[in-house]
Design an enzyme around this catalytic site. Sequence first.
Site, short mmCIF file in Angstrom:
data_model
loop_
_atom_site.label_atom_id
_atom_site.label_comp_id
_atom_site.label_asym_id
_atom_site.label_seq_id
_atom_site.Cartn_x
_atom_site.Cartn_y
_atom_site.Cartn_z
N SER A 724 0.80 -1.23 0.00
CA SER A 724 0.00 0.00 0.00
C SER A 724 0.83 1.28 0.00
CB SER A 724 -0.95 0.01 1.21
OG SER A 724 -0.21 0.05 2.41
N LYS A 767 -6.53 3.11 9.03
CA LYS A 767 -5.71 4.17 8.44
C LYS A 767 -6.37 5.54 8.64
CE LYS A 767 -3.52 1.09 5.11
NZ LYS A 767 -3.32 0.71 3.69
#
EC number: 3.4.21.53
Length: 819
Positions: A724, A767
Amino acid sequence: MNSTNNTDSQNLDPNASEVEKLLDESAEAEEKVDDHTPPSELFILPLNKRPFFPGMAAPLLIEAGPHYEVLTLLAKSSQKHIGLVLTKKEDANTLKVGFNQLHRVGVSARILRIMPIEGGSAQVLLSIEDRIRIVKPIQDKYLKAKVSYHKENKELTEELKAYSISIVSIIKDLLKLNPLFKEELQIFLGHSDFTEPGKLADFSVALTTATREELQEILETTDMHDRIDKALVLLKKELDLSRLQSSINQKIEATITKSQKEFFLKEQLKTIKKELGLEKDDHAVDLEKFMERFNKRDVPQYAMDVIQDEMDKLQTLETSSAEYAVCRNYLDWLTIVPWGIQTKEYHDLKKAESILNKDHYGLEDIKQRILELISVGKLANGMKGSIICLVGPPGVGKTSIGRSIAKVLHRKFFRFSVGGMRDEAEIKGHRRTYIGAMPGKLVQALKQSQIMNPVIMIDEVDKIGSSYHGDPASALLEVLDPEQNKDFLDHYLDVRVDLSNVLFILTANVLDSIPDPLLDRMEVLRLSGYILEEKLQIATKYLVPRARKEMGLSAQNVTFQPEALKHMINNYAREAGVRTLNENIKKVLRKVALKIVQNQEKNLSKKSRFTITPKNLQDYLGKPVFSSDRFYEKTPVGVATGLAWTSLGGATLYIESVQVPSSSGKADMHLTGQAGDVMKESSQIAWTYLHSALERYAPGQPFFEKSQVHIHIPEGATPKDGPSAGITMVTSLLSLLLDVPVLNNLGMTGELTLTGRVLGIGGIREKLIAARRSKLNILIFPEDNRRDYDELPAYLKKGLKVHFVTHYDDVFKIAFPGV
């Protein structure tokens, strides 16, 4: 060299036989010369245990080596006397000692007989004759010395005679207490006429357990009065010791006799009661207990057949046999299983929702799933077993949710951890052939809960191990399969047990380490970390009241200002869960409790109320543990902020790039910061993509010509991996290439392909929480994750500007708005 009573003369050594023959010949020669003239020079043999005394006959083991060679030398001469002297230290090596390691006083001994032993050693029978003193060493190799002899004073005084009578009296008392040397002592006393008190003193001290130093002191005492006085003291000490030992033995024998008497009386009483019908034997008691148990249960026929066979077998066995204990334990487990017993379920949605809201703040998706479970049970007239896996960071409430589910359903709760478990027998039980065998955890859960439909929580399933004992994860496959667990077979019970009505709740921090076949059998529910607002509500509504109650405090004693709790969360408990926050609250309250008690003892009631504020929080918790998550308040050139997701929750991930001259003259890239294989590949993809699309983002700009680019991910001690960070790495490189900083307060995450597409990633909620904690209010997420973002609660998204992208072109426009 050690004294011994071993007289085994088998497997004679030929050299030893020769020595014995030579000694016999030398003995005859010596007798012809003068039997009353002792030699002035003697070979000395060291002793390290106890000294010998004149008048004794003693065996001595001569080992192969220099002492055995002395025997050979004596055999070749006309002399068969040797000297025996004690070493100064008990642990001295008798084969290597010198004269400086020996006492000066010892004894002379005549060799009477040699009994050879296999291996080059021999046992020698000695007659101890006189005291000797080493006058002058002659040689060190075989310890030969010039000696002088001590002649006893034959004069018998009335005092010596009285001493002798006292010694004989004590020896007779010793005979009564310790009959070990009874025969030898009686022979000696029969021949003793008290005319040789020196010999009597020497013989008596040789019988004692005195130390080698005390015995050596007696040996060195030449004055007759002093020697017999010291001997009498040692004998009295020995008599006192023997009396104490005799007293201890009598107490032990009395205790044993009393225990035996009580045992026999109890057995007689038991027999009499059985004859009168007042008491049943062990067989009847055990069988009655087992009958009473399974009569209260709805035991299946296949289990009933096994129970009946075992009960018939038990009747034929003796209660004292080992097989009886094995059979009884097996029946105990078979009949303790709650066959057919199920708790009544409650399907009141309002009450269930009230309990869940009371026990937990937030977690709406988890609560929704539990309410669905209750609704299905209500419509289907009963709830079948389900398998739910709660996944999330430590401290977010996975275990407490399991307890709440059991509370809502009115079921018993049983929890066990499989973290580090390496033996499948912990799940499926041990075979009965093993000593100490017992069923596995699941049957134990049924025994403890006493119902067939409990809530069983299997904790830390992601940390399960495996070894040569088996694989517990594979054993769980049968347990967690609704089509198989109705016929679960425990190795110990060896009877099918229906687990289909059990509600299984599993917990894990991550899913990566759970085997796919096992994961396929679970319904996964994720518990993300908490943001500041959620932690504040949890602390205010749950943690503080509960901790106050535990500490014996009340709201009148201590209160927390909301700003103090926020300060604690941001600077002392920056984790995904609330476990550390709870510990810090308890730490503060413990210190408050100490102050209150101290004030009470000083009669100071005016300071019995405490308010915790941001200013005084440091007085209770010390210096803050955490500083800001942000490394840079203003993002510099070459730095981009990414968002990561770990087993501990979300975190910010900084990517730093710098440019240095290349030693090879070519453009090159180097990555550091404990990056895993997937992240290394992401850096290569970012490097290659930027090189291929350079004209699009930096037309006319050379691609790091003759430079080495160093990419670093801070906090190098922490391992990092995952795809990511792809778009973050390209952004960091572009910032360095363009010499333009990335937009401030921007965080991003997304996997990058070689063609520039941005793919979806996981952990959107975690996140997002990390971004809020670091005060990043502009975020870039992949378009594929829009649906995940939309499902998040509004309070999580409040104040954030989120961009969804499909290609890196979109990222570039957001990150570098002025280019």
